[in-house]
Design a protein around this motif. Sequence first.
Motif, mmCIF file in Angstrom:
data_model
loop_
_atom_site.group_PDB
_atom_site.id
_atom_site.type_symbol
_atom_site.label_atom_id
_atom_site.label_comp_id
_atom_site.label_asym_id
_atom_site.label_seq_id
_atom_site.Cartn_x
_atom_site.Cartn_y
_atom_site.Cartn_z
ATOM 1 N N HIS A 26 9.725 11.171 3.000
ATOM 2 C CA HIS A 26 9.436 9.758 2.736
ATOM 3 C C HIS A 26 8.214 9.270 3.513
ATOM 4 N N SER A 27 7.459 10.187 4.112
ATOM 5 C CA SER A 27 6.208 9.782 4.746
ATOM 6 C C SER A 27 5.233 9.266 3.697
ATOM 7 N N ARG A 28 5.445 9.695 2.462
ATOM 8 C CA ARG A 28 4.721 9.132 1.320
ATOM 9 C C ARG A 28 5.756 8.671 0.292
ATOM 10 N N PRO A 29 5.474 7.585 -0.427
ATOM 11 C CA PRO A 29 6.438 7.091 -1.408
ATOM 12 C C PRO A 29 6.717 8.098 -2.508
ATOM 13 N N VAL A 76 9.051 3.942 11.016
ATOM 14 C CA VAL A 76 8.888 2.675 10.311
ATOM 15 C C VAL A 76 8.321 2.913 8.919
ATOM 16 N N VAL A 77 7.292 3.750 8.822
ATOM 17 C CA VAL A 77 6.684 4.040 7.518
ATOM 18 C C VAL A 77 7.718 4.676 6.588
ATOM 19 N N GLN A 78 8.477 5.633 7.103
ATOM 20 C CA GLN A 78 9.483 6.313 6.276
ATOM 21 C C GLN A 78 10.537 5.334 5.772
ATOM 22 N N GLU A 101 8.116 6.827 -5.694
ATOM 23 C CA GLU A 101 7.914 6.118 -6.957
ATOM 24 C C GLU A 101 6.431 5.893 -7.212
ATOM 25 N N ALA A 102 6.010 6.095 -8.453
ATOM 26 C CA ALA A 102 4.581 6.025 -8.801
ATOM 27 C C ALA A 102 3.977 4.663 -8.471
ATOM 28 N N GLY A 103 4.704 3.590 -8.786
ATOM 29 C CA GLY A 103 4.176 2.253 -8.532
ATOM 30 C C GLY A 103 3.938 1.996 -7.059
ATOM 31 N N LEU A 104 4.877 2.419 -6.218
ATOM 32 C CA LEU A 104 4.728 2.233 -4.778
ATOM 33 C C LEU A 104 3.664 3.165 -4.213
ATOM 34 N N LEU A 105 3.544 4.352 -4.775
ATOM 35 C CA LEU A 105 2.534 5.302 -4.305
ATOM 36 C C LEU A 105 1.126 4.741 -4.492
ATOM 37 N N ASP A 122 -7.927 1.329 2.371
ATOM 38 C CA ASP A 122 -8.594 0.113 2.856
ATOM 39 C C ASP A 122 -8.551 -0.016 4.374
ATOM 40 N N ILE A 123 -7.389 0.298 4.993
ATOM 41 C CA ILE A 123 -7.249 0.023 6.433
ATOM 42 C C ILE A 123 -6.943 1.263 7.270
ATOM 43 N N GLY A 124 -6.834 2.435 6.637
ATOM 44 C CA GLY A 124 -6.584 3.658 7.382
ATOM 45 C C GLY A 124 -5.102 3.899 7.631
ATOM 46 N N ASP A 125 -4.809 4.796 8.589
ATOM 47 C CA ASP A 125 -3.418 5.145 8.884
ATOM 48 C C ASP A 125 -2.634 3.915 9.335
ATOM 49 N N LEU A 126 -1.362 3.864 8.928
ATOM 50 C CA LEU A 126 -0.496 2.733 9.264
ATOM 51 C C LEU A 126 0.102 2.970 10.649
#
Length: 644
Positions: free
Chosen positions: A501-504, A599-601, A506-510, A519-523
């Motif tokens: 889950h480090s990356r989404p 948090v990202v996951q 679902e296609a829409g969320l991805l 736009d802002i780099g790593d979260l």
Amino acid sequence: MSQTSDQMELREAEITAHYPIALALLQGFDHAPRIGKGAAVATAEKSSGIGTRRRFRTTTPGLVTRRTTPAGAVQVMATIEGADADDALMSPVQATVLNVLRRSISIALAVAENYASVSGLGDLKRANLEGALPAARKTEFAELLAAEALITLYVFANATSYLLSSHQSEVTVEVGEVEEVLTDNGQTALHGALWELDQDIATHAPDDAHLVAAVTAYAEALMEKVALRAANAPRLAPFTTASWRVEADDFTVQGFSPAHKAKSTTLTMTFKKPHEVVGNHIAKYQALRLSKMLMAYDFERRLNPFAELGGFIFTFMGDGKPGTGKTTLIQMMAGLLNDYCQVAGYPFRYQNLSTDNIDSYQGKSGQNAKAFINNVLDPAAIGFGTIDDIDQLAGKRGDRQSSAGQLEITAVLMESFAGANTVVRGNCTFGMFSNYPENVDDALRQRAGARFLVDGPQTRDDYIDILYLLMGKNHDIPVGAHEVFSAQEIKQAVSASFASHSRPHEAGLLDVFDRVQSDIGDLDTIAKLGAYLKAIQEADERFTGRAIKNITDAVKVRAMDFELPDEWMENPELFLFKDYDAKAAMIGELRVPITTEMVVQEINRYADSEFRYADKSDEVAIDQMVRDFGRQEEAKKRYLEGKG
């Protein structure tokens, strides 16, 4: 009256002082019903107002010594003694019921006496007897008498239900709505209640089991009726803001709230072991941890350290396709809790809210749902409540297909799971399960603090394991090149599942995730994570502040990303029987730091589920509209052909 913590002790001497009055009421009095309709019931011959002994029953065939008793003659003792017409002796159960009623009346009178002392009603009664009651205080006097009547009735019914709870069987009785609720004063109120109880016993109690069921059913119906009346009644603050403890009965009077015996549910389900839940790694891991979290509940403090420290899961949503293992997950968690509670000697209560609880009578579905919630919430037990197929049970507001009963259940669940009066003690948890979570009301679904994706077996090893498990042992087929259940090792599987889950998914969320990162780099800061959350909200307006709370709660759960050691469950002295502060300290030592990866996951995990629900919901709605348009076109075609 002595003060013990936040409760007042109701001394035994105060209760037993009312035994003679209570006994006289049970033996007999006259009552002319005002609201209830008295039925002429064939009972043993009575003489109104005179205590009777159990009469001699003739053995001569055909000789009947019974008559129709006038509706006004109330002799509860004789009615109970005559409930089993074939036995000339009083049974132990009948004696128990009579003792319970005598004690319940006495407790009610003692509490009412305390209320009269605190509220000033006692002084007004004396003034009234002396003919010195000021005219300006007559309204106040009448209101205090009505309050006394409501208190007397509720405490009587509450104590009766509580003291009889351990004598209940599988037999149930439907007594209908209570009618004779009189609020002139406490004594008159008891006359009306005992008159109606006498009627119900005579009608519904041909044997001991039905006697207990009838008295209990009446007590519960009376509590419900009185509590509704009390909601709008004045002068009740001295009662609702205090509590009384009856030590001998382990019974506490706390306003218009029913007391419950801490008794366990007798479970007949087939329990599953963790290795028998194939796949579903995160869901299984969270269920295992939650089971042990519940066992940290401190019965003396009535609070769980996990609820105070953060990381406790009060409500969760388990969703997945049909056949992916939701029922198995419930069986596993219920089995773990049942075993842990048996070792510790704790009462465990499991209850499921099903479609059987939807009733055609207005308000009844809501009452059923509230009873389910209260039973699981009982702070005197460890509770696990499940709502299977919640999409069928709880209606979606605005959906014309939802019945009134379904909408009642939705309202009760929403208020109970995150309402103004919701108190999370940490002794229970509620799981909502659905194959079609997109059909669940959005606000209700968002009240699920955690999401358990029940996706079933996924890998080649999972499918081999589930085939091996379901085939059983009545065959000689070799396993082959496979180590059975090694893929179900929780730690390794869960670590991989969280990392995914480090990356989404679902296609829409991805798309949102990739755009924000470009736009802002790593979260890696709070500001960047907040920007990601805002971008998700812009893509799905249903992603509100409640979603952020659920995510932060999930992060706190991850900070508690440890399992309480099995030996703590197997040997209660190591953890379960320690005091609250010791438990909190032991748990605090096991906590792990919160990281940006966590948090990202958790953002991705939660948002994935919302995007998945939204996509499915939209597709279902579109498919429905397409079918409607198709039916309209076909109907129009047939109509024109018919006219031609």
